[in-house]
Design an enzyme around this catalytic site. Structure first.
Site, PDB file in Angstrom:
ATOM      1  CB  CYS A 139      -4.507   9.910   3.133  1.00 30.46           C
ATOM      2  SG  CYS A 139      -4.795   9.031   4.643  1.00 30.46           S
ATOM      3  CD  GLU A 198      -3.304  -1.041   0.655  1.00 32.69           C
ATOM      4  OE1 GLU A 198      -3.842   0.049   0.849  1.00 32.69           O
ATOM      5  OE2 GLU A 198      -3.872  -1.973   0.048  1.00 32.69           O
ATOM      6  CG  HIS A 238      -2.890   2.651   4.953  1.00 29.63           C
ATOM      7  ND1 HIS A 238      -3.761   3.428   4.223  1.00 29.63           N
ATOM      8  CD2 HIS A 238      -2.682   1.533   4.213  1.00 29.63           C
ATOM      9  CE1 HIS A 238      -4.060   2.818   3.099  1.00 29.63           C
ATOM     10  NE2 HIS A 238      -3.429   1.667   3.067  1.00 29.63           N
TER      11      HIS A 238
HETATM   12  O1  SUG Z   1      -7.753   2.835   0.900  1.00 28.95           O
HETATM   13  N1  SUG Z   1     -10.549   4.932   1.222  1.00 28.95           N
HETATM   14  C1  SUG Z   1      -9.109   4.782   1.172  1.00 28.95           C
HETATM   15  C2  SUG Z   1      -8.446   5.766   2.104  1.00 28.95           C
HETATM   16  C3  SUG Z   1      -6.961   5.760   1.973  1.00 28.95           C
HETATM   17  C4  SUG Z   1      -6.275   6.576   3.002  1.00 28.95           C
HETATM   18  N2  SUG Z   1      -4.878   6.561   2.805  1.00 28.95           N
HETATM   19  C5  SUG Z   1      -3.959   6.528   3.786  1.00 28.95           C
HETATM   20  N3  SUG Z   1      -4.241   6.231   5.023  1.00 28.95           N
HETATM   21  N4  SUG Z   1      -2.729   6.710   3.435  1.00 28.95           N
HETATM   22  C6  SUG Z   1      -8.685   3.359   1.526  1.00 28.95           C
HETATM   23  O2  SUG Z   1      -9.250   2.799   2.470  1.00 28.95           O
HETATM   24  C7  SUG Z   1     -12.833   4.596   0.470  1.00 28.95           C
HETATM   25  C8  SUG Z   1     -13.586   4.709  -0.835  1.00 28.95           C
HETATM   26  C9  SUG Z   1     -15.063   4.576  -0.677  1.00 28.95           C
HETATM   27  O3  SUG Z   1     -15.525   3.961   0.294  1.00 28.95           O
HETATM   28  O4  SUG Z   1     -15.819   5.100  -1.529  1.00 28.95           O
HETATM   29  C10 SUG Z   1     -11.331   4.391   0.306  1.00 28.95           C
HETATM   30  O5  SUG Z   1     -10.900   3.747  -0.626  1.00 28.95           O
END
Ligand code: SUG
Length: 445
Positions: A369, A174, A250
């Site tokens: 993020c 990731e 994460h």
């Molecule tokens: O991968 N949310 C992302 C958020 C990513 C956050 N990134 C970091 N922490 N670096 C994920 O969980 C949600 C999309 C939705 O539900 O429509 C989403 O993919």
């Protein structure tokens, strides 16, 4: 200060919506079905970029991806005209349609893992796009991410691009959300802290039970190997399974580091002391750990406020600025911790800046993020291709572009609208011209 950290923020795409796609991401799961405002989301992101640029930090921008991903729908057997493909997917597989419409590439902390040139044996900066194989909607990102990074960091004498790791659970990757580089200064050799949730081969089997661990030790090791890093430059630490089960999907939801500072929650690492010792053994400058105990901020408060998903920015005078999401002001314990523990404590953090990125936060994406950090020398910054470093003119053009093309209301039911797909293509075509990126999107190839 010839080497500076550049924060490449992901521009929020026109299909930003709340589809509840991310299992283990509490915000995404709880906001499913809400009506999103893509225009506001993109403008909130641009406002954050602009204010950091105005404060003197170097700010970059990465484009959103082509969504809906009609190619993915066709690969899955939906045939006919674009409108028919969308209608059939909406009818037969609404979950799949939602996934191919996600604007999740905005969270560029998951786009790739980057090693700056000062740490790499060949003196080049190294990039590996993350495979994001844990979820279908994010698995669709790496191909375009790789093309975008290759088009911006095009100078082969200075930048090296590696293949995405095999997109299979053993190598689940990731990106930079689980990677932190620590060093006295950005230009000094650094130590790379890779945090993983589980070990695929062997290990003692201790892993989260409720929610998935999205990063494996084997993936982190492979990235470090691709980039030519030695044992003396790397530390691999397991994330605390309890944290993952509380919604810390994460490591950047529970820890943030920059320069010599590591700000982390007591429950971030399975072996807290071992992790700090391993870092200290390898670092040339003293590590400055800033530990937040459970008594100050509970795991639930950490997850709800995204305190640790802040941007920790280095200032020329050695102080640091913490850019926190607005949600930190809404939790009393968190706000008190910021004032009494972090600002008043013995550490370089001297300023807290609050940013409203609520549209992204509702999907589990805070300030950290939204950005991919790349430490670049002056010569490397000058060698970038495209027009991706923010200045007032580019900011103004991007705001006008968003205002011209984005809707201010998008519900999951709107995703099948063929007009949304054509609006998005028109917007992205214009954007590649504006950012001078060449043909990075499938529809342009
Ligand atoms: O991968 N949310 C992302 C958020 C990513 C956050 N990134 C970091 N922490 N670096 C994920 O969980 C949600 C999309 C939705 O539900 O429509 C989403 O993919």
């Amino acid at each position: 200060m010839s080497v500076r950290e550049v924060n490449f923020d992901g521009l929020v795409g026109p299909t930003h919506n709340y589809s509840g796609l991310a299992h283990g991401n509490v915000a995404s799961m709880s906001h499913e079905g809400l009506v999103a405002n893509p225009r506001e989301a993109a403008l909130q992101g641009l406002e954050k970029m602009k204010s950091l640029m105005d404060a003197g930090y170097v700010q970059g921008v990465l484009p959103p991806q082509q969504r809906p991903d009609l190619g993915a729908l066709r690969d899955l057997g939906f045939a006919g005209s674009d409108a028919q493909v969308l209608a059939r997917a909406a009818d037969e597989a609404p979950q799949v349609l939602r996934a191919v419409c996600s604007a999740s590439s905005m969270w560029t902390a998951n786009a790739a893992t980057v090693t700056p040139s000062v740490d790499a044996p060949d003196g080049r900066a190294h990039f590996t796009p993350a495979n994001l194989q844990s979820s279908f909607h994010r698995y669709l990102e790496p191909a375009t991410t790789g093309r975008v990074l290759a088009s911006i960091f095009a100078d082969e004498a200075r930048f090296a691009h590696h293949p995405v790791l095999p997109a299979t659970p053993a190598f689940s990757d990731e990106g930079a959300a689980n990677h932190t580089r620590l060093a006295g200064d950005h230009g000094e050799p650094g130590v790379h802290l890779y945090v993983y949730g589980r070990q695929a081969f062997g290990g003692d089997g201790i892993a989260p039970r409720r929610y998935p661990a999205r990063q494996t030790l084997e993936a982190s090791q492979a990235v470090a190997r691709q980039h030519g890093l030695s044992d003396a430059q790397t530390v691999f630490a397991q994330q605390h399974p309890e944290a993952i089960d509380a919604g810390v999907f994460h490591n950047d939801v529970i820890a943030v580091g920059n320069g010599p500072v590591l700000l982390y929650h007591e429950v971030a690492f399975r072996d807290e002391q071992g992790t700090l010792d391993a870092l200290r053994e390898r670092m040339a400058s003293p590590l400055i750990p800033v530990r937040v105990p459970v008594e100050a901020v509970s795991l639930d408060d950490a997850v709800a406020s995204y305190l640790f998903n802040s941007q920790l920015l280095s200032n020329p005078d050695g102080t640091m600025t913490l850019v926190v999401p607005g949600e930190c002001q809404e939790r009393e314990a968190v706000w008190r911790c910021l004032q009494d523990h972090l600002l008043a404590g013995h550490n370089p953090i001297s300023e807290v800046v609050v940013k409203d990125v609520k549209q992204s936060m509702r999907n589990g994406g805070g300030p950290a993020c939204l950005r991919l950090r790349v430490a670049l020398s002056e010569a490397e910054r000058a060698a970038l291709s495209g027009r991706v470093l923010l200045d007032d003119a580019l900011h103004g053009e991007l705001v006008a572009w968003v205002e011209r093309h984005y809707r201010d209301r998008l519900a999951p039911a709107d995703l099948a609208d063929p007009a949304l797909a054509s609006e998005t293509l028109a917007a992205l075509d214009e954007l590649t011209g504006l950012l001078r990126l060449g043909s990075v999107y499938p529809f342009q190839r």
